[in-house]
Design a protein around this motif. Structure first.
Motif, short mmCIF file in Angstrom:
data_model
loop_
_atom_site.label_atom_id
_atom_site.label_comp_id
_atom_site.label_asym_id
_atom_site.label_seq_id
_atom_site.Cartn_x
_atom_site.Cartn_y
_atom_site.Cartn_z
N PRO A 41 0.58 -0.98 0.12
CA PRO A 41 0.11 -0.06 0.08
C PRO A 41 1.00 1.51 -0.11
CG PRO A 41 -0.94 -1.73 1.49
CD PRO A 41 0.66 -1.68 0.93
N SER A 42 2.19 1.06 0.43
CA SER A 42 2.82 2.57 0.70
C SER A 42 3.52 2.46 -1.06
CB SER A 42 4.10 2.27 1.76
OG SER A 42 5.18 0.78 1.73
N ALA A 43 3.19 1.46 -1.46
CA ALA A 43 4.51 2.15 -2.90
C ALA A 43 4.35 3.70 -3.51
CB ALA A 43 4.30 0.63 -3.35
N GLU A 44 5.39 3.90 -3.94
CA GLU A 44 5.00 4.99 -4.72
C GLU A 44 4.49 4.67 -6.01
OE1 GLU A 44 5.23 9.04 -6.11
OE2 GLU A 44 5.50 7.97 -4.39
N ARG A 45 4.79 3.53 -7.29
CA ARG A 45 4.16 3.04 -8.11
C ARG A 45 2.74 2.64 -8.34
NH1 ARG A 45 3.88 3.75 -12.78
NH2 ARG A 45 3.59 2.08 -14.25
N LEU A 46 2.50 2.24 -6.90
CA LEU A 46 1.66 1.75 -7.08
C LEU A 46 0.67 3.76 -6.92
CD1 LEU A 46 -0.64 -0.37 -6.84
CD2 LEU A 46 -0.25 0.14 -4.06
N ARG A 47 0.87 4.07 -6.60
CA ARG A 47 -0.19 5.44 -6.23
C ARG A 47 -0.10 6.28 -7.49
NH1 ARG A 47 0.73 10.03 -6.45
NH2 ARG A 47 3.66 9.72 -6.59
N GLU A 48 1.60 5.29 -8.70
CA GLU A 48 0.98 6.61 -9.72
C GLU A 48 -0.02 5.98 -9.94
OE1 GLU A 48 5.28 6.27 -10.62
OE2 GLU A 48 5.99 7.66 -9.42
N LEU A 49 0.31 4.58 -10.09
CA LEU A 49 -0.45 4.58 -11.40
C LEU A 49 -2.35 4.39 -10.52
CD1 LEU A 49 1.01 0.75 -11.49
CD2 LEU A 49 1.30 2.25 -12.77
N ARG A 50 -2.18 4.24 -10.02
CA ARG A 50 -3.99 4.72 -9.29
C ARG A 50 -4.29 6.62 -9.34
NH1 ARG A 50 -3.45 2.90 -3.40
NH2 ARG A 50 -2.41 4.76 -3.59
N ASP A 51 -3.81 7.08 -9.19
CA ASP A 51 -3.73 8.48 -9.59
C ASP A 51 -4.04 8.91 -11.03
OD1 ASP A 51 -3.21 9.34 -6.96
OD2 ASP A 51 -1.34 9.29 -7.41
N GLY A 52 -3.09 7.77 -12.14
CA GLY A 52 -3.57 7.87 -13.09
C GLY A 52 -4.48 7.34 -14.65
N PHE A 53 -5.40 6.53 -13.15
CA PHE A 53 -6.24 5.67 -14.11
C PHE A 53 -7.51 6.03 -14.40
CE2 PHE A 53 -9.76 2.79 -13.19
CZ PHE A 53 -9.92 1.86 -14.57
N GLY A 54 -7.69 6.86 -12.76
CA GLY A 54 -9.23 7.89 -13.31
C GLY A 54 -8.98 8.61 -14.52
N PRO A 55 -8.08 9.70 -14.43
CA PRO A 55 -7.79 10.28 -16.33
C PRO A 55 -7.54 9.79 -17.18
CG PRO A 55 -6.08 11.40 -13.97
CD PRO A 55 -7.06 10.04 -13.69
N MET A 56 -7.62 8.61 -17.10
CA MET A 56 -7.29 7.64 -18.57
C MET A 56 -8.58 7.26 -19.13
SD MET A 56 -4.59 4.05 -19.59
CE MET A 56 -5.30 3.53 -18.11
N ALA A 57 -9.30 6.66 -17.69
CA ALA A 57 -11.42 6.13 -17.30
C ALA A 57 -11.48 6.51 -18.10
CB ALA A 57 -10.42 5.51 -16.24
N HIS A 58 -11.46 7.86 -17.44
CA HIS A 58 -12.49 9.47 -18.41
C HIS A 58 -12.22 9.56 -19.13
CE1 HIS A 58 -14.97 12.87 -17.35
NE2 HIS A 58 -14.01 13.78 -18.12
N GLU A 59 -10.50 9.66 -20.17
CA GLU A 59 -10.64 10.30 -21.58
C GLU A 59 -11.47 8.79 -22.29
OE1 GLU A 59 -6.53 10.11 -23.48
OE2 GLU A 59 -6.77 11.70 -21.89
N GLN A 60 -10.78 7.44 -21.94
CA GLN A 60 -11.67 6.52 -22.47
C GLN A 60 -13.05 6.51 -22.77
OE1 GLN A 60 -9.86 4.93 -25.05
NE2 GLN A 60 -7.41 6.60 -24.48
N ASN A 61 -13.57 6.91 -21.99
CA ASN A 61 -14.96 6.67 -21.72
C ASN A 61 -15.48 5.05 -21.28
OD1 ASN A 61 -16.26 9.39 -22.47
ND2 ASN A 61 -16.27 8.93 -24.25
#
Length: 61
Positions: A41-61
């Motif tokens: 849960p404390s992994a930086e890469r996991l945070r980056e992936l989680r933070d980037g998923f919302g905008p990407m999903a919104h962009e792809q509808n």
């Protein structure tokens, strides 16, 4: 074998990890500790992936 983790991460270093490691080693593979640590849960890469998923999903509808 299929492996997944919740969006918030998981701590795979417990009992189930030992079972999975034995199965993986029995199949002739090795365990990559760097990948296991990325799932924490404390992994930086996991945070980056989680933070980037919302905008990407919104962009792809």
């Amino acid at each position: 074998m299929f492996f997944s983790t919740p969006h918030g991460g998981a701590d795979p270093r417990g009992f189930l990890q030992h079972i999975a490691e034995k199965a993986i080693k029995a199949a002739g593979f090795s365990v990559n500790e760097q990948i296991v640590n990325t799932l924490l849960p404390s992994a930086e890469r996991l945070r980056e992936l989680r933070d980037g998923f919302g905008p990407m999903a919104h962009e792809q509808n």
